[in-house]
Design a protein around this motif. Structure first.
Motif, short mmCIF file in Angstrom:
data_model
loop_
_atom_site.label_atom_id
_atom_site.label_comp_id
_atom_site.label_asym_id
_atom_site.label_seq_id
_atom_site.Cartn_x
_atom_site.Cartn_y
_atom_site.Cartn_z
N LEU A 12 0.92 -1.28 -0.04
CA LEU A 12 0.09 0.12 -0.05
C LEU A 12 0.87 1.19 0.01
O LEU A 12 1.85 1.38 0.95
N LEU A 13 0.60 2.11 -1.11
CA LEU A 13 1.58 3.22 -1.13
C LEU A 13 0.90 4.60 -0.57
O LEU A 13 -0.37 4.84 -1.11
N ASP A 14 1.40 5.41 0.21
CA ASP A 14 0.86 6.53 0.44
C ASP A 14 1.98 7.71 -0.08
O ASP A 14 3.26 7.52 0.04
N PHE A 15 1.50 8.41 -0.97
CA PHE A 15 2.26 9.18 -1.88
C PHE A 15 2.84 10.42 -1.18
O PHE A 15 2.05 11.22 -0.53
N PRO A 16 4.03 10.90 -1.64
CA PRO A 16 4.73 12.06 -1.06
C PRO A 16 3.90 13.44 -1.41
O PRO A 16 3.45 13.48 -2.62
N GLY A 17 3.91 14.35 -0.35
CA GLY A 17 3.05 15.70 -0.59
C GLY A 17 1.87 15.45 -0.35
O GLY A 17 1.07 16.47 -0.41
N TYR A 18 0.77 14.12 -0.31
CA TYR A 18 -0.44 14.21 -0.06
C TYR A 18 -0.64 13.71 1.37
O TYR A 18 0.04 13.23 1.78
N TRP A 19 -1.72 14.49 1.71
CA TRP A 19 -2.10 14.16 3.20
C TRP A 19 -1.03 14.93 3.91
O TRP A 19 -0.81 16.04 3.95
N HIS A 20 -0.56 14.05 4.79
CA HIS A 20 0.23 14.82 5.89
C HIS A 20 1.68 14.25 5.43
O HIS A 20 2.67 14.74 6.23
N ASN A 21 2.10 13.86 4.34
CA ASN A 21 3.28 13.52 3.90
C ASN A 21 4.12 14.46 3.25
O ASN A 21 3.70 15.43 2.71
N GLU A 22 5.51 14.58 3.46
CA GLU A 22 6.06 15.56 3.09
C GLU A 22 6.59 15.43 1.84
O GLU A 22 6.16 14.41 1.29
N GLY A 23 7.00 16.60 1.29
CA GLY A 23 7.37 16.79 -0.17
C GLY A 23 6.27 17.44 -1.00
O GLY A 23 5.37 17.94 -0.32
N GLN A 24 6.59 17.92 -2.19
CA GLN A 24 5.70 18.81 -3.08
C GLN A 24 4.68 17.56 -3.69
O GLN A 24 5.60 16.71 -4.56
N PRO A 25 3.56 17.52 -3.89
CA PRO A 25 2.54 16.35 -4.62
C PRO A 25 2.81 16.64 -6.04
O PRO A 25 2.96 18.07 -6.84
N SER A 26 3.26 15.86 -6.97
CA SER A 26 3.68 15.81 -8.31
C SER A 26 3.68 14.35 -9.09
O SER A 26 3.64 13.57 -8.33
N ALA A 27 3.19 14.26 -10.02
CA ALA A 27 3.14 13.01 -10.83
C ALA A 27 4.49 12.29 -10.89
O ALA A 27 4.71 11.10 -10.71
N GLY A 28 5.60 13.12 -11.03
CA GLY A 28 6.93 12.76 -11.34
C GLY A 28 7.43 12.19 -9.90
O GLY A 28 8.28 11.18 -9.89
#
Length: 176
Positions: A12-28
């Motif tokens: 199960l993957l939780d993506f960078p920048g989404y929700w409370h995850n660090e990073g800037q959300p982007s497709a790349g």
């Protein structure tokens, strides 16, 4: 199970920048994180590395399957297409995709913009033209140009150019 290589595992993957995850959300960034996660999971299943699965089959699973919901559809279609096209060496004998299930997908973010802001608001004539122009400009600068349609076409091309019909993944689209 004899010589069967079937191993069911779920990542199960939780993506960078989404929700409370660090990073800037982007497709790349999501693609790079997803590829790294699949690579690490395959190493674990093969018994490679410090925290490996005891008694693992060093060949790993026969194939990978994906499930995505809404924005997750774009993440998994992007990942599946990327792995099918590039076939990274770390896949070894694991088929990059056998099944893809997408739940509540969309064609693309710009396509959704057209549906919501042009068709949904009934914009015609000059107003429709201006709305389309704005969507086209935003598309050029947005890091959120998720495109399921493009990803599925790339996946189909990669799958059909491999060793035949046996490589074509099963794709299920759930929408309701």
């Amino acid at each position: 199970h004899g010589s069967s290589r079937r191993q069911d595992a779920f990542l199960l993957l939780d993506f960078p920048g989404y929700w409370h995850n660090e990073g800037q959300p982007s497709a790349g960034l999501t693609l790079r994180a997803s590829e790294a996660a699949v690579h690490a999971a395959l190493e674990f299943l093969r018994g490679v590395g410090e925290s490996c699965k005891a008694g693992a089959d060093e060949r790993g699973p026969e194939s990978l399957a994906y499930l995505g919901h809404s924005l997750g559809c774009a993440a998994v279609t992007q990942l599946a297409a990327s792995l099918a096209v590039k076939r990274p060496s770390w896949l070894l004998g694991t088929r990059p995709i056998s099944q893809l299930v997408i739940s509540a997908p969309f064609t693309s973010i710009p396509g959704m913009g057209r549906i919501l802001f042009i068709e949904g608001m009934g914009l015609k004539g000059a107003k429709g033209f201006v709305a389309q122009a704005v969507i086209s400009v935003v598309e050029q600068f947005s890091r959120h140009v998720w495109d399921n349609e493009r990803n599925l076409r790339a996946l189909a091309r990669a799958s059909s150019s491999s060793s035949g019909a046996a490589e074509m993944p099963a794709v299920a689209i759930l929408h309701g």
